[in-house]
Scaffold this motif. Sequence first.
Motif, PDB file in Angstrom:
ATOM      1  N   ASN A   1       0.826  -1.200   0.000  1.00  0.00           N
ATOM      2  CA  ASN A   1       0.000   0.000   0.000  1.00  0.00           C
ATOM      3  C   ASN A   1       0.864   1.255   0.000  1.00  0.00           C
ATOM      4  OD1 ASN A   1      -2.817   1.325   0.641  1.00  0.00           O
ATOM      5  ND2 ASN A   1      -1.402   2.176   2.129  1.00  0.00           N
ATOM      6  N   LYS A   2       1.988   1.210   0.723  1.00  0.00           N
ATOM      7  CA  LYS A   2       2.890   2.362   0.764  1.00  0.00           C
ATOM      8  C   LYS A   2       3.457   2.658  -0.627  1.00  0.00           C
ATOM      9  CE  LYS A   2       7.091   4.098   2.958  1.00  0.00           C
ATOM     10  NZ  LYS A   2       8.194   3.804   3.914  1.00  0.00           N
ATOM     11  N   LYS A   3       3.866   1.604  -1.329  1.00  0.00           N
ATOM     12  CA  LYS A   3       4.409   1.777  -2.679  1.00  0.00           C
ATOM     13  C   LYS A   3       3.350   2.330  -3.623  1.00  0.00           C
ATOM     14  CE  LYS A   3       7.742  -2.001  -2.175  1.00  0.00           C
ATOM     15  NZ  LYS A   3       8.137  -3.359  -2.636  1.00  0.00           N
ATOM     16  N   TYR A   4       2.130   1.792  -3.512  1.00  0.00           N
ATOM     17  CA  TYR A   4       1.033   2.251  -4.373  1.00  0.00           C
ATOM     18  C   TYR A   4       0.694   3.711  -4.082  1.00  0.00           C
ATOM     19  CZ  TYR A   4      -3.649   2.621  -6.390  1.00  0.00           C
ATOM     20  OH  TYR A   4      -4.746   3.032  -7.101  1.00  0.00           O
ATOM     21  N   ALA A   5       0.639   4.064  -2.800  1.00  0.00           N
ATOM     22  CA  ALA A   5       0.287   5.428  -2.411  1.00  0.00           C
ATOM     23  C   ALA A   5       1.332   6.430  -2.896  1.00  0.00           C
ATOM     24  CB  ALA A   5       0.125   5.513  -0.897  1.00  0.00           C
ATOM     25  N   GLU A   6       2.610   6.097  -2.729  1.00  0.00           N
ATOM     26  CA  GLU A   6       3.681   6.993  -3.174  1.00  0.00           C
ATOM     27  C   GLU A   6       3.688   7.150  -4.690  1.00  0.00           C
ATOM     28  OE1 GLU A   6       7.084   5.115  -1.483  1.00  0.00           O
ATOM     29  OE2 GLU A   6       6.918   6.182   0.443  1.00  0.00           O
ATOM     30  N   LYS A   7       3.388   6.060  -5.396  1.00  0.00           N
ATOM     31  CA  LYS A   7       3.380   6.092  -6.851  1.00  0.00           C
ATOM     32  C   LYS A   7       2.242   6.945  -7.390  1.00  0.00           C
ATOM     33  CE  LYS A   7       3.168   3.040 -10.897  1.00  0.00           C
ATOM     34  NZ  LYS A   7       3.049   1.614 -11.353  1.00  0.00           N
TER      35      LYS A   7
END
Length: 413
Positions: free
Chosen positions: A195-201
């Motif tokens: 989720n962190k990777k998706y949110a940052e992207k």
Amino acid sequence: MMVDLLQCMTLVLQYCRYTVRFSLVLFTNVYAISSYCVWLLLLWPVRVLQPSFYWKLETVLFKGLLAMVTTWFFTAGYRIVESGDELSVLYEKEALLLINHQSTGDVPSIMASLHGRQRVGGTLMWIMDEMFRFTHFGAASTLRKDFFIRQGKAFREQQLLKLHSHLVSDYVALDRKWIVLFPEGGFLYKLKDSNKKYAEKNNYPVWNHITLPRVGAVKVVLESLADGLSSPIDKGESSLKISEEISKMQKLTTDGQQRMCCDISSLDFQSDKDAFHGSLLQWIIDVTIVYPKGDPLTLVNIGAGSWSASDVLLHFRAYPVSEVPKDEEGMKQWLFQRFAEKEMMMEEYYRHGTPLSQTDHQKRLLARRKDGAYHFDGFHVVFFNLFYLLSFYCQFLLIWKPIFICMSHAFIH
């Protein structure tokens, strides 16, 4: 030396207590859920002849299962501490519960909380991951027509279509009230990194205590039950399939006696609401689950009674469905805003110990309840423990024992 010996003895006794308690909890699972399933199968003729009466009996039996979960909480010394809106005025209203998902202890916590709320506990409809279908609780959920959703992009469109059909037929005909949904789609610890990777992207906020909610199932529920018979999926490659499904739903609307499932064919709609004239779903109830010190309760903790904390915090916020934007982007932003508020309340609690009710300054329609522990119905809990235990004993003597004897004779000869 003596101190070490005493500590060792204390540890041994503690683990013995955990083992005994866990065994008893497993036994309650066996006798309660197996008895519930057998009762529903034995009552199958009633389901064919008098389906409305059958499903009323089912709600009572299922509420009894929630009493088993309440037993686990009560005997372990755990409490459900509630705050936020007073929900008693919504017990007979149709509502969608949106709950953050931290661990395996979330579902039992919700069950224990909803158990004593009049008919609510028995009239729940659960939307859960497909993997739970193959558990003992999944067997009970299959019989009572809860919905199992399969995760993954490849199945998304098909699953949302099935959910739409399921809601229009079973939710309405079986007179379910509250729908339980975890929009995050999984446990916090499993989704946090991805989720962190998706949110940052995608330039979304990165949260510490929750993950970004998925809008798909929420959108389907609202469009199926709050906006009449809208299509739950944007038309694309599968537009023909969706059009056919919507056509079937419209036919269902115009002919109140027709049903999609043969076992509920004789259930008559009792009002215009049931025939989908206007909005069926009336409320959205946002539920925030918080565990002290960020240590989530798990099924193992519940079974063994080994959780270091004792209170599960539940904060309720109720919104009329009419407040939710109808367009997909507006609906998405509305849902994200609710989860952003969850994150803020949880952050304040974990950092400063601020009660959730003190960081929830939002003005809503319902009155606020006084913060405090939820009081379980002891009589109801004891009654259903005895009922299911006696049922299991009788079913064993009359059904299971003869089957085992016949099977043993067959193997011997």
